[in-house]
Each structure stands twice: as structure tokens, then as C-alpha cells.
Design an enzyme around this catalytic site. Structure first.
Site, mmCIF file in Angstrom:
data_model
loop_
_atom_site.group_PDB
_atom_site.id
_atom_site.type_symbol
_atom_site.label_atom_id
_atom_site.label_comp_id
_atom_site.label_asym_id
_atom_site.label_seq_id
_atom_site.Cartn_x
_atom_site.Cartn_y
_atom_site.Cartn_z
ATOM 1 N N VAL A 1 -4.443 -2.316 15.905
ATOM 2 C CA VAL A 1 -5.820 -2.734 16.207
ATOM 3 C C VAL A 1 -5.860 -3.335 17.616
ATOM 4 O O VAL A 1 -5.525 -4.486 17.826
ATOM 5 C CB VAL A 1 -6.334 -3.735 15.147
ATOM 6 C CG1 VAL A 1 -7.764 -4.143 15.443
ATOM 7 C CG2 VAL A 1 -6.223 -3.124 13.753
ATOM 8 N N ASN B 1 -6.567 -6.549 4.966
ATOM 9 C CA ASN B 1 -5.854 -7.816 5.190
ATOM 10 C C ASN B 1 -6.208 -8.906 4.196
ATOM 11 O O ASN B 1 -5.366 -9.744 3.850
ATOM 12 C CB ASN B 1 -6.129 -8.313 6.608
ATOM 13 C CG ASN B 1 -5.659 -7.329 7.672
ATOM 14 O OD1 ASN B 1 -4.889 -6.415 7.362
ATOM 15 N ND2 ASN B 1 -6.097 -7.500 8.895
ATOM 16 N N HIS C 1 8.365 -0.222 3.817
ATOM 17 C CA HIS C 1 8.087 -0.585 2.421
ATOM 18 C C HIS C 1 9.374 -0.656 1.596
ATOM 19 O O HIS C 1 9.318 -0.783 0.384
ATOM 20 C CB HIS C 1 7.074 0.393 1.813
ATOM 21 C CG HIS C 1 5.713 0.284 2.431
ATOM 22 N ND1 HIS C 1 4.700 1.184 2.189
ATOM 23 C CD2 HIS C 1 5.185 -0.622 3.289
ATOM 24 C CE1 HIS C 1 3.619 0.835 2.877
ATOM 25 N NE2 HIS C 1 3.887 -0.253 3.558
ATOM 26 N N HIS D 1 -0.127 -4.306 11.504
ATOM 27 C CA HIS D 1 -1.550 -4.659 11.461
ATOM 28 C C HIS D 1 -2.035 -5.234 12.788
ATOM 29 O O HIS D 1 -3.227 -5.212 13.077
ATOM 30 C CB HIS D 1 -1.806 -5.625 10.299
ATOM 31 C CG HIS D 1 -1.712 -4.946 8.969
ATOM 32 N ND1 HIS D 1 -2.722 -4.951 8.049
ATOM 33 C CD2 HIS D 1 -0.712 -4.189 8.425
ATOM 34 C CE1 HIS D 1 -2.353 -4.237 6.984
ATOM 35 N NE2 HIS D 1 -1.141 -3.778 7.194
ATOM 36 N N GLY E 1 -3.908 -2.827 20.220
ATOM 37 C CA GLY E 1 -2.625 -3.159 20.837
ATOM 38 C C GLY E 1 -1.971 -4.409 20.253
ATOM 39 O O GLY E 1 -2.593 -5.169 19.516
ATOM 40 N N ARG F 1 5.192 -6.994 8.316
ATOM 41 C CA ARG F 1 3.968 -6.195 8.215
ATOM 42 C C ARG F 1 2.976 -6.527 9.341
ATOM 43 O O ARG F 1 2.164 -5.684 9.726
ATOM 44 C CB ARG F 1 3.329 -6.475 6.839
ATOM 45 C CG ARG F 1 2.198 -5.566 6.499
ATOM 46 C CD ARG F 1 1.691 -5.879 5.101
ATOM 47 N NE ARG F 1 0.581 -5.010 4.742
ATOM 48 C CZ ARG F 1 -0.402 -5.356 3.927
ATOM 49 N NH1 ARG F 1 -0.416 -6.570 3.382
ATOM 50 N NH2 ARG F 1 -1.380 -4.528 3.650
HETATM 51 C C1 HEM Z 1 1.628 4.454 6.780
HETATM 52 C C2 HEM Z 1 0.574 3.762 6.442
HETATM 53 C C3 HEM Z 1 0.646 2.473 5.672
HETATM 54 C C4 HEM Z 1 -0.139 2.135 4.620
HETATM 55 C C5 HEM Z 1 -1.270 2.975 4.002
HETATM 56 C C6 HEM Z 1 0.283 0.833 4.171
HETATM 57 C C7 HEM Z 1 -0.294 0.124 3.128
HETATM 58 C C8 HEM Z 1 0.228 -1.014 2.564
HETATM 59 C C9 HEM Z 1 -0.280 -1.633 1.384
HETATM 60 C C10 HEM Z 1 -1.505 -1.180 0.598
HETATM 61 C C11 HEM Z 1 0.528 -2.684 1.090
HETATM 62 C C12 HEM Z 1 0.383 -3.644 -0.092
HETATM 63 C C13 HEM Z 1 -0.738 -4.597 0.206
HETATM 64 C C14 HEM Z 1 -1.270 -5.304 -1.009
HETATM 65 O O1 HEM Z 1 -1.355 -4.690 -2.071
HETATM 66 O O2 HEM Z 1 -1.630 -6.488 -0.875
HETATM 67 C C15 HEM Z 1 1.542 -2.734 2.109
HETATM 68 C C16 HEM Z 1 2.554 -3.675 2.163
HETATM 69 C C17 HEM Z 1 3.465 -3.750 3.191
HETATM 70 N N1 HEM Z 1 3.458 -2.993 4.341
HETATM 71 FE FE1 HEM Z 1 2.420 -1.288 4.628
HETATM 72 N N2 HEM Z 1 1.314 0.401 4.951
HETATM 73 C C18 HEM Z 1 1.571 1.361 5.891
HETATM 74 C C19 HEM Z 1 2.503 1.286 6.907
HETATM 75 C C20 HEM Z 1 3.259 0.174 7.173
HETATM 76 C C21 HEM Z 1 4.026 -0.040 8.375
HETATM 77 C C22 HEM Z 1 4.067 0.933 9.556
HETATM 78 C C23 HEM Z 1 4.648 -1.245 8.234
HETATM 79 C C24 HEM Z 1 5.571 -1.963 9.189
HETATM 80 C C25 HEM Z 1 6.265 -1.357 10.122
HETATM 81 C C26 HEM Z 1 4.293 -1.773 6.940
HETATM 82 C C27 HEM Z 1 4.812 -2.919 6.370
HETATM 83 C C28 HEM Z 1 4.504 -3.384 5.109
HETATM 84 C C29 HEM Z 1 5.259 -4.423 4.423
HETATM 85 C C30 HEM Z 1 6.535 -5.066 4.906
HETATM 86 C C31 HEM Z 1 4.583 -4.666 3.224
HETATM 87 C C32 HEM Z 1 4.952 -5.724 2.162
HETATM 88 C C33 HEM Z 1 4.306 -7.042 2.572
HETATM 89 C C34 HEM Z 1 4.511 -8.209 1.644
HETATM 90 O O3 HEM Z 1 5.347 -8.176 0.730
HETATM 91 O O4 HEM Z 1 3.798 -9.217 1.842
HETATM 92 N N3 HEM Z 1 3.439 -0.909 6.345
HETATM 93 N N4 HEM Z 1 1.336 -1.711 3.001
#
Ligand code: HEM
Ligand SMILES: *[C@@H]1O[C@H](CO)[C@@H](O)[C@H](O)[C@H]1NC(C)=O
Ligand SMILES: *[C@@H]1O[C@H](CO)[C@@H](O)[C@H](O)[C@H]1NC(C)=O
Ligand SMILES: *[C@@H]1O[C@H](CO)[C@@H](O)[C@H](O)[C@H]1NC(C)=O
Ligand SMILES: *[C@@H]1O[C@H](CO)[C@@H](O)[C@H](O)[C@H]1NC(C)=O
Length: 336
Positions: free
Chosen positions: A65, A89, A188, A61, A67, A57
Site C-alpha cells: 500500500v 487489517n 504462511h 501489508h 510502498g 506480516r
Molecule cells: C498472497 C496473498 C496473501 C493473502 C491473500 C494473505 C492473506 C492472509 C490472511 C487472510 C491471513 C489470516 C488473517 C486472519 O484471519 O486474521 C494471513 C496471515 C498471515 N500472513 Fe498473509 N496473505 C498473503 C500473502 C502474505 C505475504 C506476502 C506475507 C509476508 C511476506 C504474509 C504473511 C502472513 C503472516 C505471517 C500471517 C500470520 C499472522 C499472524 O499469525 O498474526 N502473507 N494472510
């Protein structure tokens, strides 16, 4: 002569971007770099499978932001509010210690050579490859930022409430297509999210006082049980049905109304993105190809600002006294 000196000192300490990124950037200066990163990631997988998702992830992030410059890894200082406590974050990004371990191993093998920004790119790729996803060649040669911006992160990073239209607009700003958006959301396929991120959609979608109608009723019952109204909102649930395997289950879940986040489910609800969700739910190979392509494109984002190779990913390198004097600076002028 004097200007020459300043020039040399400046070039040693801080190099001006944009850098030209290419595969094999460290093949002479740190030939084992990619092997070292992968070995640490393998250990992380054995210790805590979720940490691979958490590290992957970081690429999103970081790169969105200003680059891919590891700005996201900088701790706050008395004069700089960093990105770790930004809205998307705080209480959410985790496994920073895995990156520290990678950095330690690289500093031992080739001190001062491999940037933290490149570590994020290599480690994210490895996280995907080690959990069953595609493997791909990464371009390297990034520099680490001298500063970070909590405000920029707050303004840029999307909310889990976002709908597909808003996400398309955001990704477009980075030259990432609708296809890239859907494929990259497939990240995800691994990891977890907090109840905090879905309370509104379970109990008050768009201020309606009702749940999001796009959620499958059986799945909603499960989510209600996971996250009742009085739950500790730090409690987590799986982002798809196979949270430690990188596969196309995420897209199958979206088709079935079993997306965890609103920003996930909306990709199937909205017609602009539905076609790609259907395609990837039926064809894992096409998903893997599009995902790798999207990650490389996202990895190309650069700020064009000066940078350095940090010794510790959490802090900017200390400036030696002669640098401050010769450039007529004080410590307080520097982003530390
Ligand atoms: C498209 C828009 C995106 C949104 C709105 C979004 C939002 C989120 C949110 C809300 C979470 C859970 C955070 C929490 O509840 O603490 C999450 C988890 C995660 N996101 Fe995204 N995300 C997006 C795109 C991406 C992208 C592009 C990647 C990587 C290429 C990514 C990788 C991940 C991963 C791997 C997790 C799980 C992290 C963990 O288990 O610690 N996400 N994301
Ligand atoms: C999508 O979200 C944007 C921004 O929050 C909002 O203005 C728009 O009305 C939403 N679109 C739909 C169709 O719900
Ligand atoms: C997107 O592409 C355009 C045209 O090639 C370029 O001018 C712009 O800088 C790019 N934007 C980003 C964020 O890379
Ligand atoms: C639901 O959201 C609306 C608008 O944001 C708000 O006015 C209302 O108080 C919320 N209802 C509950 C039960 O939280
Ligand atoms: C989650 O945990 C953090 C740190 O342990 C705490 O400060 C925060 O208030 C908790 N957040 C929620 C939404 O309960």
C-alpha cells in the site's frame, strides 16, 4: 535568503523520496541498529512466538500500500482514516506493541535516526531468521510516510478468497513474478488465521453451498471442528502444521490438500503456480532462497512521496510553529 531558509527547514523536516536504499545505511549514524532490532525480536519470541509471524506480516501489508513507508503503523486521527481498520487489517493485524518496543530501544540509542519503515523490514527479516528460516542482508534508508490511506488498503490487499490467477495479476503490478508470489506465500509457514477467513470455504465455496473440494477430507473434518457455523469467528487456527517454525511444511501441506486459506490451497490447484509449490515442498533450500529474494524485491517498493523519520511509529511528527508560518500552512493542512 528567505527561500534558502524555507529550503533548509523543509529538508530537515521532510525529505523527498525516492530514497536510495542500501545495506549498512545506519553503519555510521546508528551502528547497533540491526543488533538492537534483533534483540527485541528475540525477547518477543520468548514472550509470544506468534508475535514474530504477526510482525512479519506487516512488511506485506505496508509495502503493497503505497510502498514500504510504515503508513500501516499510523493510528487513525480525526482527519485521517488509517490502514489499521482496513478490510484485511481490522481484528487481524496484531503485535504493534513489538514495533513500539523496537522503536523505543532505537530512540534510546540513536534518537531520530532509524525510520519505522526500516524497522518493519529489519524486524520481518529477523522474525524469519529467528524461527528457523533464511537470514539475509536488508537494504535500508526508507522514510516514514506523512499519511495513510484506508481506501488504498481496501482496494489493494487481497482477500483470503482470492484464486491464483487474481494473485498473479496483483503481484505482477508490483513487478513480483509467479515465483515470488508462491515463495512469499510461504510466509504462511508461521502464524495463524481466523475462522472468519475460512468460513466461506468450509460451508459455501463460491456460493455453491458446499465446501471447497480441494480440501483433504480429514483436514476438513478438523477445520469443521475448529470453526463450526456458530463459532466466534475470531477464533484462530494454524496456517500450517508447524506454525512457529519457518520451514517448507506449508508447501507439503498444500500438496496434501491441507492449506488453511483458499488463497493458499489455490496455489496448488491452479496449474500456473503448482510447479513452484511442488518444487518448494521438495526443496527447502530453493524455497528459502526464493523467499529471501522476494522479500528484498518487495522491500524495494517505494511511493516516491515525501517522508520523515517518525519519533513514534503511530503518529506523524508534530510540526513546529515556524514551519507552518513560513510555508503559509495551518495545522489542518497537514496529514495528522
Ligand atoms: C498472497 C496473498 C496473501 C493473502 C491473500 C494473505 C492473506 C492472509 C490472511 C487472510 C491471513 C489470516 C488473517 C486472519 O484471519 O486474521 C494471513 C496471515 C498471515 N500472513 Fe498473509 N496473505 C498473503 C500473502 C502474505 C505475504 C506476502 C506475507 C509476508 C511476506 C504474509 C504473511 C502472513 C503472516 C505471517 C500471517 C500470520 C499472522 C499472524 O499469525 O498474526 N502473507 N494472510
Ligand atoms: C479467479 O478469480 C477471479 C476474480 O475473482 C475470477 O474472475 C475468475 O473467474 C477466477 N478464476 C477461476 C478459474 O476460477
Ligand atoms: C515495475 O518495473 C517497471 C519497468 O522496470 C517500472 O516502470 C515500474 O515502475 C515498476 N513498478 C513498480 C510498482 O515498482
Ligand atoms: C452462499 O453464497 C451465495 C452467493 O454468495 C448466497 O446467495 C447464499 O445465500 C449463501 N448460502 C449460505 C448458506 O450462506
Ligand atoms: C472479533 O473481535 C472484535 C474485537 O474484540 C469484535 O469487534 C468483532 O466483532 C469480532 N469479530 C467477529 C467476526 O466475531
Amino acid at each position: 535568503m528567505f527561500t534558502m531558509m524555507i529550503f533548509i527547514i523543509n529538508t530537515i523536516l521532510v525529505t523527498s523520496s525516492p530514497s536510495i536504499l542500501r545495506p549498512g545505511f545506519y553503519s555510521k549514524t546508528c551502528p547497533k541498529a540491526e543488533t538492537i532490532v534483533r534483540d527485541v525480536m528475540k525477547k518477543a519470541l520468548l514472550k509470544e512466538p506468534r508475535s514474530l509471524a504477526s510482525v512479519m506480516r506487516f512488511q506485506f501489508h505496508d509495502c503493497f500500500v503505497n510502498g514500504c513507508d510504515a503508513s500501516m503503523l499510523l493510528d487513525d486521527t480525526p482527519t485521517m482514516l488509517g490502514e489499521k481498520l482496513a478490510l484485511s487489517n481490522i481484528n487481524s493485524l496484531r503485535s504493534f506493541e513489538v514495533v513500539d518496543k523496537v522503536k523505543e530501544a532505537l530512540e534510546k540509542a540513536c534518537p531520530g535516526v532509524v525510520s519505522c519503515a526500516d524497522i518493519i523490514i529489519m524486524a520481518s527479516r529477523d522474525a524469519v531468521a529467528l524461527t528457523g528460516g533464511p537470514d539475509w542482508e536488508v537494504k535500508l534508508g526508507r522514510l516514514d510516510s506523512l499519511t495513510a490511506s484506508q481506501e488504498d488498503s481496501n482496494n489493494i490487499m487481497p482477500s483470503p478468497r482470492a484464486n491464483a490467477t487474481a494473485l498473479i495479476t496483483l503481484f505482477k503490478k508490483y513487478n513480483l513474478s509467479v515465483k515470488d508470489l508462491v515463495a512469499l506465500s510461504g510466509s504462511h509457514s508461521i502464524g495463524q488465521g481466523r475462522c472468519f477467513s475460512i468460513m466461506f470455504r468450509l460451508y459455501n465455496q463460491s456460493g455453491s453451498g458446499k465446501p471447497d473440494p480441494a480440501i483433504d477430507p480429514h483436514f476438513r473434518a478438523e477445520l469443521d471442528k475448529l470453526c463450526p457455523l456458530d463459532v466466534d469467528q475470531n477464533k484462530t487456527g494454524n496456517l500450517d502444521a508447524t506454525p512457529v517454525i519457518f520451514d517448507n511444511q506449508y508447501f507439503k501441506d498444500l500438496v496434501g490438500g491441507r492449506g488453511f486459506l483458499n488463497s493458499d490451497q489455490t496455489l496448488y490447484t491452479f496449474p500456473q503456480t503448482r510447479g513452484f509449490v511442488k518444487l518448494y515442498s521438495e526443496d527447502q533450500k530453493k524455497f528459502f532462497e526464493a523467499f529471501a529474494e522476494g522479500m528484498v524485491k518487495m522491500g524495494d517498493l517505494q511511493s516516491g512521496r515525501p517522508g520523515e523519520v517518525r519519533k513514534n511509529c503511530r503518529v506523524v511528527n508534530p510540526r513546529p510553529a515556524h514551519f507552518l508560518i513560513e510555508n503559509n500552512l495551518q495545522d489542518s493542512d497537514l496529514p495528522m
